[in-house]
Design an enzyme around this catalytic site. Structure first.
Site, PDB file in Angstrom:
ATOM      1  N   GLU A 148       9.571  26.324  70.998  1.00  0.00           N
ATOM      2  CA  GLU A 148       9.092  26.668  72.345  1.00  0.00           C
ATOM      3  C   GLU A 148       7.612  26.401  72.556  1.00  0.00           C
ATOM      4  OE1 GLU A 148      10.368  30.503  73.781  1.00  0.00           O
ATOM      5  OE2 GLU A 148      12.179  30.382  72.585  1.00  0.00           O
ATOM      6  N   ASP A 198      13.499  30.675  70.167  1.00  0.00           N
ATOM      7  CA  ASP A 198      13.603  32.055  69.688  1.00  0.00           C
ATOM      8  C   ASP A 198      15.040  32.554  69.733  1.00  0.00           C
ATOM      9  OD1 ASP A 198      10.884  32.090  69.316  1.00  0.00           O
ATOM     10  OD2 ASP A 198      10.456  33.016  71.261  1.00  0.00           O
ATOM     11  N   ASP A 239      16.685  35.119  70.847  1.00  0.00           N
ATOM     12  CA  ASP A 239      16.973  36.206  71.768  1.00  0.00           C
ATOM     13  C   ASP A 239      17.587  35.567  73.004  1.00  0.00           C
ATOM     14  OD1 ASP A 239      14.822  34.998  73.018  1.00  0.00           O
ATOM     15  OD2 ASP A 239      13.436  36.646  72.680  1.00  0.00           O
ATOM     16  N   GLU A 266      16.451  34.937  75.933  1.00  0.00           N
ATOM     17  CA  GLU A 266      15.603  33.937  76.575  1.00  0.00           C
ATOM     18  C   GLU A 266      15.603  32.640  75.776  1.00  0.00           C
ATOM     19  OE1 GLU A 266      13.070  33.560  80.046  1.00  0.00           O
ATOM     20  OE2 GLU A 266      14.232  35.259  79.319  1.00  0.00           O
ATOM     21  N   TYR A 282       9.268  38.146  64.160  1.00  0.00           N
ATOM     22  CA  TYR A 282       9.372  38.025  65.612  1.00  0.00           C
ATOM     23  C   TYR A 282       9.024  39.340  66.298  1.00  0.00           C
ATOM     24  CZ  TYR A 282      11.158  36.304  70.056  1.00  0.00           C
ATOM     25  OH  TYR A 282      11.286  35.899  71.359  1.00  0.00           O
ATOM     26  N   ARG A 299       9.503  40.397  69.538  1.00  0.00           N
ATOM     27  CA  ARG A 299      10.316  40.960  70.625  1.00  0.00           C
ATOM     28  C   ARG A 299      11.616  41.452  70.018  1.00  0.00           C
ATOM     29  NH1 ARG A 299       7.919  36.441  73.099  1.00  0.00           N
ATOM     30  NH2 ARG A 299       6.473  37.058  74.762  1.00  0.00           N
ATOM     31  N   HIS A 301      17.109  40.918  65.381  1.00  0.00           N
ATOM     32  CA  HIS A 301      15.951  40.759  64.504  1.00  0.00           C
ATOM     33  C   HIS A 301      15.711  41.987  63.651  1.00  0.00           C
ATOM     34  CE1 HIS A 301      14.782  38.306  68.209  1.00  0.00           C
ATOM     35  NE2 HIS A 301      15.190  37.454  67.296  1.00  0.00           N
TER      36      HIS A 301
END
Length: 950
Positions: free
Chosen positions: A18, A104, A106, A108, A334, A336, A381
């Site tokens: 990203e 990532d 997640d 998103e 990570y 988040r 995570h």
């Protein structure tokens, strides 16, 4: 989709992450057979305006970017600023044998990976590569063990995106029509704003109560030491067996909640203290209990944001920005995550450091396991922890500044989570005596001793309440037994006043949202950033203060869109979205019910949870709510009574107070400062505003332009400006801004003339150019008149010089060395002690812009609520922490020196912008309200398509 054996031995692979920073780090771990490139976030999204929607779509689709009539099909477009990057990715994809999507792990990130697939349309094998930390072992393991794209996660993210688009694009225009153009509503931001507004309403309704009690200092009569003091301080607990009232016993209305407690006033308290002066006291009871405190769980996103706010002075957004850098550079996992779980590798690393740094006595026999406490936790995570199978100590990282401080916080918390409990004893001593007037008084004192600090050797959690006692604080009491005689060294009567509920800070608002299960941890930083940027909330110190504008917005939403800002309804929406993510409900039926209402086709199918309020009545959908706007009285929802006939109104150009009807006899009106906290607006303050000169002072007509010239009292002082014709374009390439100029200090609103105004608006004046062709201008700034040549400014001694100074005189000034500082350094105004972060002495000094605190490295101006006389060391350290968290001031982009005089109509605008920038730097409170001012200006400066409702 595992890599083939052929490609494992050769060939080229494209890895898409990203961010460029992450790409650079990962490239170093993969070697020459890999091309690592960044998507730079999302490459496509819903269109931001009708112009971006493909021509084949018409009607509502062009406005919403979602086809609500055909199963809410989203219309995606490649972002304009990402088209070049997409071309680059396609070119790189053409020369490789495999594609790894390493965004990532997640929702998103999964959605970004899916969008990359949809846009790039790869014809080579595709692998989904996931990792929780950026270390060599983790990256190589991720390459060797790819997985399938998780379409369920993609669907869940898409549903959220569509829901937020519908909410924002349908509700925001209502705010434009009924409150002010350019405003926005959002599924979670509106609820967060309501929380802040409701807290301010509580403060406005609050009525303080006064109560008194006694404090006694009692002596054992023997010599004492640190482990066994000779005296103790106790507070009056009961009189004749009746408990003495404390702050918690009073309601917000200032009245006692129960008549069972004794409310002492000043007269009774002082009389009792006098009656106890010669009383003999003894120990009535000693209660001792074991004390045990277990370590805190490792950080997840929200707890990291809260602790970084308490201990480092970071806002939620700043915390996530620093954490992102630490993650991308391989220092932490990570950032988040909802999880408090540590991997076996991480537990082993933490336990190894406990033994190494603190000794085996601090290591529990078995590893500690922390169960997740967050409902519907989203991410797979770990907790946020140092990366790798051996944790680097902060000193080993080579980090500096904010990154060092945040890493140290994470490292300490992780290591402490695997240490033994802290143990000790807690003691309560009751002391009694009979007063001369016959009343029986009992005092109480509590103490705590820690015999084994355990995890506290490494880490102690902070508190939102600055007066709260931290876990590692000891209170030692004398060793006394029941029946021991004590003498009263001093008994004093103490007066107290109840306080209104504290405003939210970023940390406490995040905590409140999480406890109410509203929003998700990964979104809290952006939510708080949004309500600050939109001008709904501003900061005073660390407190979040709602603007008057937010009162109007929340009032409208509560009265006409109550379900949309209902806390339980918003939390249930989160549950429904989580059920969709788990495959327990279908997105389209749920969206139909939410948007079209209970009776929509297929609304009840697919197992979708109730999108209503659960009361069994017919529930209209969002579309129905925003269609019936006739019942919304714009004036009513923007008006709030202050008292004595005074009303606070939120108008098109900002808040103002008003008494009486317009055009009626005795009508009064005055603008309200936008940085005024709503609970500070009283009738008395409104009277002060009415008494000030207000309104526009008509000065005449400019003989050149024909425009009216007026003098006004603005947020940053009195100024003059021109009134442009109604048809003057205010946006776009042909936009014209009115000439504006501040009054000189020697001028006043009621005496300034048209001639004065025209002279002021002619500034800045071009004096000439130097030998190298650099232009010299004379300008009036917030701190007085000055010359400017490129980036070199020189102060002038008199304002009239702005109009009279010649080129030769200006060159003579520039020929002299620039004066820096003052002739002699002034002594500090106050010494505050040693800063706990920089470990340097902190003092209060008098600066050019007023008093400020400094440790020699960081300077922080005192706020409007602070004074040199009352500022405490803790407040000084807090101001410095906030300043460090913001980082160095951003410098404006340098422009090439102008070669010719700018057009007159643009020059005053530039001057006004300079004036506002300087004003924003005076206090944090004023700085944050600039967002509110910006929202106000949007009313006349932005078009419908320019305003972003999401």
């Amino acid at each position: 989709m595992s890599p083939t054996s052929e490609t494992a031995q050769g060939g080229r692979r494209l890895v898409i992450v990203e961010s460029p920073a992450k790409a650079k780090t990962i490239k170093g771990y993969l070697g020459p057979g890999y091309v690592v490139e960044a998507s730079v976030g999302h490459i496509r999204d819903l269109p931001s305006g009708a112009a971006e929607v493909p021509e084949q779509y018409t009607g509502e689709v062009r406005r919403l970017g979602v086809d609500v009539e055909h199963d809410f099909q989203p219309i995606y477009v490649v972002n304009a600023d990402k088209k070049a990057q997409v071309r680059k990715l396609k070119e790189q994809l053409a020369g490789v044998d495999e594609l790894f999507l390493a965004t990532d792990e997640d929702r998103e990130g999964e959605a970004i990976a899916w969008h990359l697939l949809e846009v790039l349309k790869p014809k080579v094998p595709v692998h989904r590569m996931v990792f929780h930390e950026i270390t060599k072992d983790a990256i190589q393991a991720a390459v060797a063990n790819p997985r399938e794209l998780n379409k369920r996660m993609v669907d869940a993210q898409e549903t959220r995106r569509i829901l937020d688009r519908l909410y924002g694009y349908e509700v925001s225009p209502v705010l434009w029509k009924k409150v002010m153009r350019g405003l926005s509503a959002g599924r979670v931001q509106s609820v967060a704003t309501r929380l802040v507004v409701e807290r301010e309403r509580e403060r406005i309704a609050f009525r303080s109560a006064e109560y008194w009690d006694l404090t006694g200092t009692f002596s054992t009569g023997r010599a004492g030491d640190a482990s066994d003091p000779s005296s103790l301080v106790a507070r009056l607990a009961t009189v004749d067996g009746r408990r003495v009232a404390q702050g918690r016993d009073f309601g917000a209305d200032g009245r006692l909640k129960s008549e069972q407690v004794l409310h002492l006033d000043e007269q009774n308290a002082r009389a009792l203290a006098a009656a106890l002066a010669e009383t003999s006291f003894s120990v009535r009871s000693v209660e001792s209990k074991p004390y045990r405190r277990s370590p805190y769980a490792p950080f997840r996103t929200t707890t990291l944001q809260q602790e970084a706010s308490r201990k480092l002075g970071f806002g939620a957004k700043a915390t996530m920005q620093v954490a992102q850098k630490l993650y991308e550079n391989g220092f932490i996992t990570y950032m988040r995550t909802d999880s408090t779980i540590l991997s076996d590798t991480a537990v082993a690393a933490a336990r190894a450091q406990v033994t190494q740094l603190y000794g085996a006595d601090y290591l529990p026999e078995k590893p500690r396991v922390y169960a997740g406490k967050v409902k519907n936790a989203q991410e797979a995570h770990e907790a946020i922890r140092p990366s790798g199978d051996r944790f680097r100590t902060p000193a080993e990282t080579g980090l500096t500044g904010d990154q060092f401080r945040l890493y140290e916080l994470i490292w300490k918390r992780t290591v402490a989570s695997q240490m033994k409990d802290a143990t000790g004893n807690s003691v309560t001593v009751k002391i009694g005596g009979r007063a001369a007037d016959g009343r029986d008084a009992e005092f109480s004192a509590s103490g705590k001793t820690i015999t084994f600090h355990g995890f506290m050797k490494a880490y102690v959690e902070g508190a939102d309440d600055p007066n709260a006692e931290l876990d590692d604080r000891e209170r030692r009491l004398p060793q006394v037994a029941e029946g021991d005689a004590l003498s009263a060294e001093e008994i004093t009567a103490d007066g107290h006043a109840t306080k209104p509920p504290a405003r939210y800070t970023e940390a406490s608002l995040v905590k409140e949202l999480e406890e109410r299960e509203i929003g998700r941890p990964s979104t809290y930083a952006s939510i708080i950033g949004t309500i600050l940027d939109r001008g709904y909330v501003f900061k005073k110190g660390t407190a979040l203060v709602p603007s008057f504008l937010s009162f109007a917005v929340v009032n409208l939403l509560e009265k006409h869109f109550g379900r949309l800002v209902d806390y339980d309804f918003t939390a249930r929406m989160e549950d429904d979205l989580d059920r969709i993510a788990r495959g327990e409900a279908q997105a389209v039926p749920w969206l139909k019910r939410f948007y079209f209402g209970e009776g929509s086709q297929d609304a009840a199918s697919g197992g979708a949870a109730d999108a209503g309020n659960g009361d069994g009545d017919h529930l209209g959908g969002l579309k129905e709510l925003v269609t019936d706007l006739g019942a919304i009285d714009a004036r009513e929802i923007s008006s709030f009574p202050v008292g004595d006939g005074v009303m606070l109104r939120v108008g098109r150009y900002g808040p103002y107070v008003e008494r009486g009807e317009k055009d009626s006899e005795g009508h009064q009106r005055a603008d309200v400062p936008e940085d005024l906290a709503p609970d500070e607006l009283t009738v008395a303050y409104a009277e002060e505003l009415f008494a000030k000169p207000s309104g526009d002072f008509e000065l005449g007509v400019d003989p050149v332009s024909g425009n009216r010239i007026v003098a006004k009292d603005g947020r940053y002082g009195p100024y003059v400006t021109e009134i442009l014709p109604e048809d003057t374009p205010k946006t776009g390439k042909n936009a014209v801004k009115p000439r504006t100029a501040s009054l000189f200090k020697s001028m006043a609103l009621d005496t300034v003339t048209l001639e004065d105004a025209l002279k002021l608006m002619s500034l800045p004046r071009v004096v000439g150019t130097d030998a190298e062709g650099v232009e010299i201008t004379a300008q009036n700034g917030r701190y007085g008149p000055y010359l400017k040549k490129g980036t070199d400014s020189r102060s002038l001694t008199d304002e009239e010089q702005l109009f009279t100074i010649t080129l030769d005189e200006a060159l003579a000034i520039y020929a002299q060395p620039k004066q820096r500082g003052r002739a002699a350094a002034k002594p500090p105004l106050k010494e505050l002690g040693v800063d706990p972060v920089s470990e340097k002495p902190v003092v209060v000094k008098d600066g050019r812009f007023g008093p400020y605190v400094t440790d020699g490295e960081t300077n922080a101006t005192l706020r409007t609520d602070d004074s040199v006389e009352t500022i405490t060391p803790e407040r000084g350290f807090e101001l410095l922490a906030e300043k460090r968290a913001k980082g160095p001031a951003k410098k404006a982009a340098k422009k090439a020196p102008a070669k010719k005089t700018a057009a007159k109509k643009a020059t005053p605008a530039k001057k006004a912008a300079t004036k506002k920038t300087a004003a924003k730097k005076t206090t944090t409170a004023k700085k944050t309200t600039t967002a509110s001012a910006a929202a106000k200006k949007t009313a006349t400066k932005k078009t419908t398509t320019a305003a972003k409702p999401e």
